[in-house]
Motif scaffolding. Structure first.
Motif, PDB file in Angstrom:
ATOM      1  N   LEU A 119       0.684  -1.372  -0.363  1.00 23.14           N
ATOM      2  CA  LEU A 119      -0.076  -0.402  -0.359  1.00 23.14           C
ATOM      3  C   LEU A 119       1.043   1.265  -0.134  1.00 23.14           C
ATOM      4  O   LEU A 119       1.479   1.341   0.856  1.00 23.14           O
ATOM      5  N   ALA A 120       0.580   1.950  -1.257  1.00 22.51           N
ATOM      6  CA  ALA A 120       1.253   3.722  -1.453  1.00 22.51           C
ATOM      7  C   ALA A 120       0.617   4.394  -0.286  1.00 22.51           C
ATOM      8  O   ALA A 120      -0.509   4.311  -0.374  1.00 22.51           O
ATOM      9  N   PHE A 121       0.611   5.411   0.154  1.00 21.59           N
ATOM     10  CA  PHE A 121       0.268   6.558   0.744  1.00 21.59           C
ATOM     11  C   PHE A 121       1.039   7.693   1.153  1.00 21.59           C
ATOM     12  O   PHE A 121       1.892   7.958   1.260  1.00 21.59           O
ATOM     13  N   THR A 122       0.253   8.613   0.586  1.00 20.47           N
ATOM     14  CA  THR A 122       0.456  10.469   0.876  1.00 20.47           C
ATOM     15  C   THR A 122       0.101  10.168   2.754  1.00 20.47           C
ATOM     16  O   THR A 122      -0.466   9.878   3.776  1.00 20.47           O
ATOM     17  N   TRP A 123       1.333  10.850   4.016  1.00 16.82           N
ATOM     18  CA  TRP A 123       1.713  11.278   5.265  1.00 16.82           C
ATOM     19  C   TRP A 123       1.585  12.588   5.359  1.00 16.82           C
ATOM     20  O   TRP A 123       2.993  13.138   5.086  1.00 16.82           O
ATOM     21  N   ARG A 124       0.790  13.199   6.229  1.00 15.18           N
ATOM     22  CA  ARG A 124       0.802  14.637   5.753  1.00 15.18           C
ATOM     23  C   ARG A 124       0.226  15.034   7.511  1.00 15.18           C
ATOM     24  O   ARG A 124       0.922  16.417   7.450  1.00 15.18           O
ATOM     25  N   PRO A 141       4.890  16.322   3.594  1.00 18.92           N
ATOM     26  CA  PRO A 141       3.938  15.807   3.414  1.00 18.92           C
ATOM     27  C   PRO A 141       5.259  14.332   2.950  1.00 18.92           C
ATOM     28  O   PRO A 141       5.987  14.805   1.934  1.00 18.92           O
ATOM     29  N   GLU A 142       4.627  13.088   2.822  1.00 16.77           N
ATOM     30  CA  GLU A 142       5.835  11.973   2.210  1.00 16.77           C
ATOM     31  C   GLU A 142       4.883  11.407   1.448  1.00 16.77           C
ATOM     32  O   GLU A 142       3.574  10.717   2.339  1.00 16.77           O
ATOM     33  N   ILE A 143       6.109  10.094   1.194  1.00 13.39           N
ATOM     34  CA  ILE A 143       5.334   8.706   1.121  1.00 13.39           C
ATOM     35  C   ILE A 143       5.623   7.866   1.337  1.00 13.39           C
ATOM     36  O   ILE A 143       6.809   7.371   2.052  1.00 13.39           O
ATOM     37  N   ASP A 159      13.920  11.392  -4.287  1.00 17.29           N
ATOM     38  CA  ASP A 159      14.931  12.648  -4.657  1.00 17.29           C
ATOM     39  C   ASP A 159      13.433  14.451  -4.252  1.00 17.29           C
ATOM     40  O   ASP A 159      14.227  15.288  -4.110  1.00 17.29           O
ATOM     41  N   ALA A 160      13.335  14.336  -3.132  1.00 17.87           N
ATOM     42  CA  ALA A 160      11.585  15.779  -3.340  1.00 17.87           C
ATOM     43  C   ALA A 160      11.781  16.013  -1.582  1.00 17.87           C
ATOM     44  O   ALA A 160      11.574  14.986  -0.810  1.00 17.87           O
ATOM     45  N   TRP A 161      11.867  16.892  -1.338  1.00 18.58           N
ATOM     46  CA  TRP A 161      11.951  17.584   0.458  1.00 18.58           C
ATOM     47  C   TRP A 161       9.746  17.239   0.446  1.00 18.58           C
ATOM     48  O   TRP A 161      10.203  16.744   1.466  1.00 18.58           O
ATOM     49  N   SER A 162       9.357  17.404  -0.440  1.00 20.77           N
ATOM     50  CA  SER A 162       7.539  16.838  -0.315  1.00 20.77           C
ATOM     51  C   SER A 162       7.072  16.064  -0.811  1.00 20.77           C
ATOM     52  O   SER A 162       7.469  16.077  -2.273  1.00 20.77           O
ATOM     53  N   ALA A 163       6.833  14.656  -1.453  1.00 21.39           N
ATOM     54  CA  ALA A 163       6.210  13.806  -1.753  1.00 21.39           C
ATOM     55  C   ALA A 163       5.195  13.519  -1.623  1.00 21.39           C
ATOM     56  O   ALA A 163       4.347  13.433  -0.026  1.00 21.39           O
ATOM     57  N   CYS A 164       3.866  13.511  -2.507  1.00 18.70           N
ATOM     58  CA  CYS A 164       2.502  12.923  -2.153  1.00 18.70           C
ATOM     59  C   CYS A 164       1.892  12.208  -3.630  1.00 18.70           C
ATOM     60  O   CYS A 164       2.559  12.173  -4.710  1.00 18.70           O
TER      61      CYS A 164
END
Length: 195
Positions: A119-124, A141-143, A159-164
């Motif tokens: 399961l992939a999800f965004t954690w905000r 946010p992170e994945i 490579d991203a500071w913020s990922a969603c």
């Protein structure tokens, strides 16, 4: 010249959002406030008939079809024993029953891999739980990936500071997502290929 025709499929007195389409295009699931609360409904595109899928009073928002093509991968707002509402990843069956995925992780924009194992999800959300798991930031946010068979959690090293907004590539070997580097003002579509 060929003309295209748009037609209304649901009544105009209600608010609907987050449609998810069946693989054969004959059904659409969506959230509606038609009975006073945001619940999931299923629309038969050919007949126009709708049926309510979820009955719980708290919001449940569909994001994708599960690999079985019948269940919905959703973000479900649940109060639990926390002082504020938190969003959990949930699998909603055609009969409306719900299975919480990823334990007590605060998960948004969930999607199950094509093989049904991750399961992939965004954690905000900012939480102590998140910091225990190894998050690098309490604000951006992170994945995250949850192993559905073993319950393991890992943050996607991007490579991203913020990922969603993670979405699986159909072969399950990569994720597409929105990412923004530190100091960047806009997000771009990025790809993460699993080793």
């Amino acid at each position: 010249q060929r003309h295209r025709v748009a037609r209304r499929l649901t009544p105009d007195q209600t608010q609907e959002w987050r449609p998810v389409v069946s693989r054969d295009g004959k059904r659409v699931w969506f959230v509606s406030d038609r009975d006073g609360a945001g619940r999931i409904f299923e629309l038969d595109v050919e007949t126009g008939e709708t049926r309510r899928v979820t009955r719980i009073s708290e919001a449940t928002v569909p994001y994708a079809l599960a690999p079985d093509g019948e269940s919905l991968v959703c973000a479900a707002a649940r109060d639990g024993d926390l002082p504020e509402r938190c969003w959990r990843a949930a699998l909603v069956s055609p009969d409306g029953s719900e299975k919480i995925l990823a334990g007590d992780a605060m998960a948004l924009e969930p999607e199950i891999s094509p093989d049904g194992k991750r399961l992939a999800f965004t954690w905000r959300e900012d939480s102590i739980y998140r910091k225990r798991r190894g998050s690098r930031s309490s604000k951006e946010p992170e994945i995250w990936i949850c192993g559905l068979e073993d319950g393991s959690f890992s943050r996607l090293e991007t490579d991203a500071w913020s990922a969603c907004s993670p979405r699986w590539r159909p072969d399950g070997k990569a994720l597409y997502y929105l990412g923004r580097g530190k100091g960047e003002s806009v997000a771009s579509v990025r790809e993460y290929v699993f080793p």
